[in-house]
Each structure stands twice: as structure tokens, then as C-alpha cells.
Design a protein around this motif. Sequence first.
Motif, short mmCIF file in Angstrom:
data_model
loop_
_atom_site.label_atom_id
_atom_site.label_comp_id
_atom_site.label_asym_id
_atom_site.label_seq_id
_atom_site.Cartn_x
_atom_site.Cartn_y
_atom_site.Cartn_z
N CYS A 135 0.85 -1.18 0.00
CA CYS A 135 0.00 0.00 0.00
C CYS A 135 0.89 1.24 0.00
O CYS A 135 1.68 1.45 0.93
N LEU A 136 0.75 2.04 -1.06
CA LEU A 136 1.50 3.29 -1.20
C LEU A 136 0.62 4.43 -0.71
O LEU A 136 -0.42 4.72 -1.30
N MET A 137 1.02 5.05 0.40
CA MET A 137 0.19 6.11 1.00
C MET A 137 0.84 7.47 0.86
O MET A 137 2.05 7.59 0.98
N HIS A 138 0.02 8.49 0.66
CA HIS A 138 0.51 9.87 0.62
C HIS A 138 0.58 10.46 2.02
O HIS A 138 -0.35 10.30 2.83
N MET A 139 1.67 11.17 2.29
CA MET A 139 1.79 11.92 3.54
C MET A 139 2.57 13.19 3.23
O MET A 139 3.58 13.13 2.52
N GLY A 157 -4.35 17.40 -7.00
CA GLY A 157 -3.29 17.25 -8.00
C GLY A 157 -1.98 16.82 -7.38
O GLY A 157 -1.27 15.97 -7.93
N GLU A 158 -1.66 17.39 -6.22
CA GLU A 158 -0.39 17.05 -5.57
C GLU A 158 -0.37 15.62 -5.05
O GLU A 158 0.63 14.91 -5.17
N VAL A 159 -1.50 15.18 -4.48
CA VAL A 159 -1.56 13.80 -3.98
C VAL A 159 -1.52 12.83 -5.16
O VAL A 159 -0.81 11.82 -5.14
N ARG A 160 -2.24 13.18 -6.23
CA ARG A 160 -2.26 12.31 -7.41
C ARG A 160 -0.87 12.20 -8.04
O ARG A 160 -0.42 11.11 -8.36
N ASP A 161 -0.18 13.34 -8.18
CA ASP A 161 1.17 13.33 -8.77
C ASP A 161 2.14 12.52 -7.90
O ASP A 161 2.96 11.76 -8.41
N ARG A 166 5.18 7.42 -7.14
CA ARG A 166 5.51 6.23 -6.35
C ARG A 166 5.13 4.95 -7.09
O ARG A 166 5.80 3.92 -6.94
N VAL A 167 4.07 5.00 -7.88
CA VAL A 167 3.71 3.84 -8.72
C VAL A 167 4.85 3.61 -9.71
O VAL A 167 5.33 2.49 -9.88
N ILE A 207 -4.78 5.69 -10.02
CA ILE A 207 -3.83 5.74 -11.15
C ILE A 207 -3.75 4.37 -11.82
O ILE A 207 -3.62 3.35 -11.13
N ASN A 208 -3.86 4.33 -13.13
CA ASN A 208 -3.84 3.07 -13.91
C ASN A 208 -4.89 2.07 -13.40
O ASN A 208 -4.70 0.87 -13.53
N GLY A 209 -5.96 2.56 -12.77
CA GLY A 209 -7.00 1.66 -12.27
C GLY A 209 -6.60 0.85 -11.05
O GLY A 209 -7.27 -0.12 -10.70
N LEU A 210 -5.51 1.26 -10.36
CA LEU A 210 -5.08 0.51 -9.17
C LEU A 210 -6.10 0.65 -8.05
O LEU A 210 -6.76 1.68 -7.92
N PRO A 211 -6.23 -0.40 -7.22
CA PRO A 211 -7.21 -0.35 -6.13
C PRO A 211 -6.85 0.70 -5.07
O PRO A 211 -5.67 1.06 -4.90
#
Length: 272
Positions: A135-139, A157-161, A166-167, A207-211
Amino acid sequence: MLRCGKFKLTLNHPLIMGIVNLTADSFSGDGLDSDCQRAIAHAWHQIEAGADLLDLGAESSRPGAIPVTTEEELKRLLPVLDALRDCGVPLSVDTYKPEVMRAVLDHGASMINDIYALRLSGALEAVATSDCAVCLMHMQGEPLNMQKTPVYTDVFGEVRDFLANRVQASLSAGIAAERLLLDPGFGFGKTLEHNLVLLRHLEALSINGLPLLAGISRKSMLGTITGRPVEQRLAGSLSAALLAAQQGAHILRVHDVAETRDALAVWQAFTG
Ligand code: 7PM
């Protein structure tokens, strides 16, 4: 479908991840052995209540929390992992330390839940050679300072980028896309308004349809909305769990498994 060690998780309806806390501050202070026994009992309770997977964490990521040593973290995690090895559900470990990742993967963990999204040196490599889910989490910031003054010009936008980066880093390190999960990190360097924007646009973070994994259970954003202390946030947590499910979350990380199951059953009956 999420590859998760020896498990394959079907994600056509939201799954419940039960939280099992192993932090020193979550126990009475009777010592390590009794903490581990209590954590094991709590894990079984979560499984009987219908948890689809468990998240074990031995270092508090609470705002302002002090980091624990690798040794202390492993002393808490390994006995619990060993005791639960054949419990029937995947065991996730909430850790950001590469050395802890390697050890828990050797002790049967099926998922690494990393609040630093594999940013520490050696973390990508530690998970690349296994078949665990990640699990890749934003902080924004780190637990010690993250809630002081969270600032974004465009939080979505910042969390998505960040997650997209990280993906990319994970894929480049040889971690298959089928092993990845994304998480906006509710409360991790975010005001209530930031959290609400991310919840409203949750699905677009895939992103890319990831869960997607969502962790809102008992968090201070619910305290801000309801005015209630942490032990009175069940109704708020269940409401937030349903909203996250509605917004496309695939895994809900919760303290109250039985109650979340009932809430999800009502939501699922409605959605058909
Ligand atoms: C105090 C405040 C104590 C917050 C504990 C917490 C998440 C997580 C946590 C999340 C993922 C909690 C949090 N939250 N991992 N670990 N996503 N992936 O509520 O939202 O347990 S710690």
C-alpha cells in the motif's frame, strides 16, 4: 484482483481491513508479553467479526508520535505474526523500515502498508523480491510535524502526482502492478478541508485503475466534524466508511469490524 502473498484478493466489493494495534501507548504497560497476547486475542476477535485482512502496526503514526527502534518494532510484531501465521486472512504490516519489511515478510506477512510509500532507502528493494501486496500512502511531512500547517496549492493534484511517482518508482523496481494499492492518507498532513476534497475525488486517484485503500476510522477529521472525542466516533466512522465505499474505495481500514460489516451490508443491498 490484488496479489497479496499466497492470497489473491477479489475486489469487486469493498473489503474490511481490521486494525490491530501493537504500539506501546495502546496498551496498559504490563509488558511486552501481555501486549502481544492481547494483540493476538484482538486479531482473532477482528477475524471472527468478519475482517477480510488485518493490519498490524507497532509504531504509532499518530501526529507528533516518537519513532520506535527496529528492535522494539520487531519484538512486538514477530510473535504476533508467528501466532497468526495460519489464521486464514492476509496479514498486513504497517511499517516504513526496510529491515522490518524483510523480517516480517520472512514471518509470513502478505502486505506491507507503508505511510512513506517506499521512500526510505532500501524499501523498494525490500519488497521487490517478495510477492506481497504494497500500500503506497501519501503523507505531507512526517508524523512529528505533519499536522502543524498542512499547505497545498492543489491538494488533489499534488496527492495524485505523488502517488503516480511512487507507482512509477515501484514498477521500475520490479514490483508488479497487481501488487499495488493506493491511499490518499487521510489526516497525514491534511486539514479537514483537504481530507474532504480527497474523499470527494477518491475514485480519480486510482492511477492506472489501481485499487484504493481508505483509512478514516476514528480519525480527528471526524472529531472536527462531530465535536466528539476518539472513543465516541463510531457513528462518524461508519458514515465515512460508506462514503469511501461509495467513492470507490476497495479496502476500508477500520477499528470496528463488525459494525462496518453491517453498514456495508446495508450499502451493498442498496447498490445491488
Ligand atoms: C493516531 C492518528 C493514531 C492516526 C493512529 C492514526 C492509515 C494508515 C494509519 C491510513 C494507511 C490510524 C492512524 N492511518 N495506513 N495508518 N492508511 N495505509 O487511524 O489512513 O490508525 S495510523
